[in-house]
Design a protein around this motif. Structure first.
Motif, PDB file in Angstrom:
ATOM      1  N   UNK A  49      -0.498  50.293  47.760  1.00  0.00           N
ATOM      2  CA  UNK A  49      -0.626  48.699  47.970  1.00  0.00           C
ATOM      3  C   UNK A  49      -2.195  48.554  48.796  1.00  0.00           C
ATOM      4  N   UNK A  50      -2.972  48.045  48.312  1.00  0.00           N
ATOM      5  CA  UNK A  50      -3.755  47.491  49.080  1.00  0.00           C
ATOM      6  C   UNK A  50      -3.118  45.948  49.741  1.00  0.00           C
ATOM      7  N   UNK A  51      -3.519  45.803  50.619  1.00  0.00           N
ATOM      8  CA  UNK A  51      -2.969  43.787  51.164  1.00  0.00           C
ATOM      9  C   UNK A  51      -3.936  43.546  51.447  1.00  0.00           C
ATOM     10  N   UNK A  52      -4.445  42.339  51.385  1.00  0.00           N
ATOM     11  CA  UNK A  52      -5.572  41.713  51.575  1.00  0.00           C
ATOM     12  C   UNK A  52      -5.297  40.554  51.899  1.00  0.00           C
ATOM     13  N   UNK A  53      -6.424  39.867  51.940  1.00  0.00           N
ATOM     14  CA  UNK A  53      -5.993  37.862  52.324  1.00  0.00           C
ATOM     15  C   UNK A  53      -7.348  36.948  51.490  1.00  0.00           C
ATOM     16  N   UNK A  54      -6.713  36.053  50.353  1.00  0.00           N
ATOM     17  CA  UNK A  54      -7.403  35.461  50.301  1.00  0.00           C
ATOM     18  C   UNK A  54      -7.298  33.675  50.163  1.00  0.00           C
ATOM     19  N   UNK A  55      -8.661  32.836  50.714  1.00  0.00           N
ATOM     20  CA  UNK A  55      -8.387  31.725  49.683  1.00  0.00           C
ATOM     21  C   UNK A  55      -7.997  30.412  48.841  1.00  0.00           C
ATOM     22  N   UNK A  56      -7.011  30.226  49.249  1.00  0.00           N
ATOM     23  CA  UNK A  56      -6.330  29.687  47.325  1.00  0.00           C
ATOM     24  C   UNK A  56      -5.809  27.910  47.931  1.00  0.00           C
ATOM     25  N   UNK A  57      -6.284  27.519  46.325  1.00  0.00           N
ATOM     26  CA  UNK A  57      -6.248  26.562  46.367  1.00  0.00           C
ATOM     27  C   UNK A  57      -4.666  26.020  46.326  1.00  0.00           C
TER      28      UNK A  57
END
Length: 667
Positions: free
Chosen positions: A123-131
């Motif tokens: 896996x690659x884990x990351x952060x995203x800004x989501x509605x």
């Protein structure tokens, strides 16, 4: 004697390379890092480099007017995932270590940041800004034209505010999007959203068996009224969330031990509000038992050093040893930072500390060695290899041509006594081309925070003032980090009290001990809290002949409601907020003492500063101008509270030129 090197200029920070984020590859024979420079488009570029530790050869891996950062090697060492804005917004990209073009991994509408690998490379884990209703499986990146059109449409609409925390200096006005943690399955090229709560989630680590992700946040219904930050786990298969900490503090920088049986992290329970020192904790994953390793220490954990040429984040710890019997971290103490280790019984050892600024490190468990990033007052940055026998070898030679051409002055460390006998540390720079027997004008610099620290790091602004012919003094009055809990807490509810006299004692000390300072040509400047203190000083003494206040606070009454932190910061720092004691807040406000000001004052402020909003500068300017005082107001369009450190280069140069102009005019 004539100088063989030229004096530093306001523009010279644009000639610097700034290194950050060293990351060993799994074999331990190479490391990646980030180099940030100013481009010809009045912006910053960040590029990835990889240096071979056997040959010392460093290769540049990315190019162009882009920001590339966060390089992370895959566990097999064959790939690097990194973050880049080359497509318009930050997205994740994969690069094979044996060459070839980078492959775009994400096309999220609002970007994707901070990638990390699972230990098995799956896996690659990351952060995203989501509605709230966003689907991670159908994210589509907008074109430049689509983004522009959306911005224009948004600017036509009124902003409806319902949240207490509706703006921040870092992001401006907030929307309803939240930072969510996403898992990318590398083999199947699929995305899974792990967190969904209506709050921001900060990824911390993934368990060694790749089953559980560790994150920080506040999942309470009253989150916006609380200043706590807890640690949680989320199970990748079931998405079940488990709370690990007690809801009474703020916890961060958490990492699993190699076996996955323990978690190490920094944090505290706000016993001294925003002046509380970090502690180092270990949590037993099975039992939930928490142990504090740092209860007998009295220094700040992490890197709290202030500078104006530090761009890009770096690891500061805690990091586990391969054998799981030690932890490594950076600590801040007495004007310097160093690399420390502690065993699980709490026995502390200094691995490297040498009156300079260790700003980041990477640990290789195979060789038990470290790559450490170091800045000194006369050298912006370099990387060094610290081996298992404590031998230190320089790896890079950053800014060599610049340092050969430009005179950079070594500060003199000094210690003086405050009025009550406390020891205060500071540094004094002699002017460029210093000659014995001559008298020189003087500038006192005051740092922001106030819970921060000046120290043994490169500081372009200080060097510039020395280059312009000033003696420069910068000190750490009470309220600063680096000298223990009692010291850093001592300015709270006493702004303008002993912190003020600490600074005046420093001026008295250097006037007594350095005969080349002209006592009739004293200047003072500072930003944020340092701007508050500059305002306070000119309202309480006329000894300074010129002052420059930057991104300052002048009125604590209005600050409570206009700053992004005002609603809690006034209580934390002054002991009261607007709704509790207006008289006390007004007594702490420099604006109250405007009639006393006789010192010519230059006010510098960013138009988009949401930390100390520009109305603070406006109020002070209008009051002083109304009183027919000598005052000038310079407003920087588009600039936030971070103008002096990471603002638009052109605006940073303008700011420095205005400071120099004012002191030249009046000193």
């Amino acid at each position: 004697m004539a100088n063989s090197k030229r004096a530093i200029t306001a523009e010279d920070f644009t000639n610097l390379e700034v290194y950050s984020d060293p990351q060993f590859n799994p074999e331990g024979n190479k490391y990646a890092f980030v180099s940030t420079t100013v481009n010809d488009k009045d912006d910053y570029d960040s590029q990835l480099f990889v240096q071979d530790l056997n040959t010392n050869e460093a290769k540049q891996w990315t190019f162009g007017n882009e920001k590339n950062s966060n390089p992370r090697f895959s566990p097999d060492g064959k790939s690097v995932v990194f973050q880049s804005n080359r497509s318009g917004v930050p997205q994740l990209w994969l690069l094979h270590t044996d060459g070839g073009e980078a492959k775009q991994v994400t096309t999220f509408k609002n970007g994707a940041v901070s990638p990390e690998w699972s230990k098995d490379g799956r896996y690659i884990i990351f952060t995203a800004s989501l509605d709230k209703d966003d689907d991670v499986k159908s994210q589509k990146e907008q074109s430049k034209e689509e983004r522009q059109k959306e911005r224009e449409e948004k600017n036509k609409q009124p902003l409806v505010v319902t949240s207490l925390r509706y703006k921040s200096d870092a992001k401006g006005f907030h929307d309803d999007k939240k930072s969510q943690i996403i898992v990318y399955d590398v083999e199947n090229e699929t995305f899974t959203q792990l967190t969904t709560a209506d709050t921001h989630h900060g990824y911390q680590d993934i368990s060694p068996d790749s089953s559980t992700v560790l994150f920080a946040g506040n999942l309470s219904e009253d989150a916006e009224y609380e200043l706590t930050n807890d640690l949680y786990t989320v199970n990748i298969a079931t998405k079940e969330v488990t709370k690990l900490t007690n809801g009474k503090g703020t916890y961060h920088s958490a990492s699993y031990s190699p076996s996955g049986e323990k978690i190490a992290f920094f944090g505290h329970e706000q016993t001294h509000a925003g002046a509380t020192l970090n502690e180092l904790y270990i949590l037993d994953v099975k039992t939930g038992e928490r142990t504090c390793l740092s209860s007998d220490w009295d220094f700040q954990l992490g890197d709290i050093m202030i500078g104006d040429t530090r761009l890009g984040a770096s690891t500061t710890g805690p990091v586990w040893s391969k054998a799981e019997d030690k932890l490594f971290f950076i600590g801040t103490d007495y004007g310097a930072t160093g690399l420390y280790q502690v065993n699980l019984q709490g026995d502390l050892e200094v691995l490297y500390k040498n009156d300079n600024h260790v700003f980041g490190f990477s640990y290789d468990g195979n060789s038990e060695s470290f790559v450490i990033g170091v800045s000194t007052p006369t050298n912006p940055c370099n990387f060094y290899l610290l081996d298992s026998n404590s031998n230190l070898t320089r790896l890079t030679n950053a800014n060599a041509a610049f340092l050969e051409e430009v005179e950079v002055i070594e500060p003199e460390t000094l210690t003086y006594q405050a009025e009550d006998g406390w020891e205060i540390q500071g540094w004094l720079l002699r002017p460029y081309g210093f000659e014995e027997g001559k008298k020189y004008p003087f500038v006192l610099e005051i740092h922001g925070g106030p819970h921060a620290m000046y120290g043994q790091s490169f500081f372009h602004e200080m060097q510039l003032l020395a280059a312009k012919g000033y003696v420069v003094l910068y000190t750490n009055p009470r309220g600063s980090h680096g000298y223990g809990q009692e010291f850093v807490d001592a300015c709270r509810a006493d702004y303008g009290g002993s912190d003020y006299t600490d600074l005046m004692s420093g001026v008295d000390y250097v006037l007594e001990n350095y005969s080349f300072i002209d006592a009739d040509r004293l200047g003072v400047t500072g930003g944020s809290y340092g701007g508050f203190m500059t305002n306070w000083i000119v309202g309480h003494t006329n000894r300074f002949k010129a002052a420059v206040t930057q991104r300052s606070i002048s009125n604590w009454l209005s600050f409570y409601g206009v700053s992004d932190i005002g609603y809690f910061f006034t209580k934390w720092e002054l002991g009261q907020n607007l709704l509790e004691d207006t008289t006390k807040l007004w007594d702490f406000s420099p604006l109250k003492y405007a009639e006393n000001v006789e010192t010519p004052l230059l006010i510098l402020h960013g138009e988009q500063d949401y930390r100390c909003p520009i109305e603070q500068g406006e109020q002070l300017f209008v009051a002083l101008k109304h009183l027919k005082k000598e005052v000038e107001f310079v407003r920087f369009p588009g600039a936030s509270h971070e103008l002096s450190r990471s603002g638009k280069p052109e605006m940073r140069i303008e700011r420095l030129n205005h400071i120099c102009r004012w002191f030249e005019q009046y000193l």
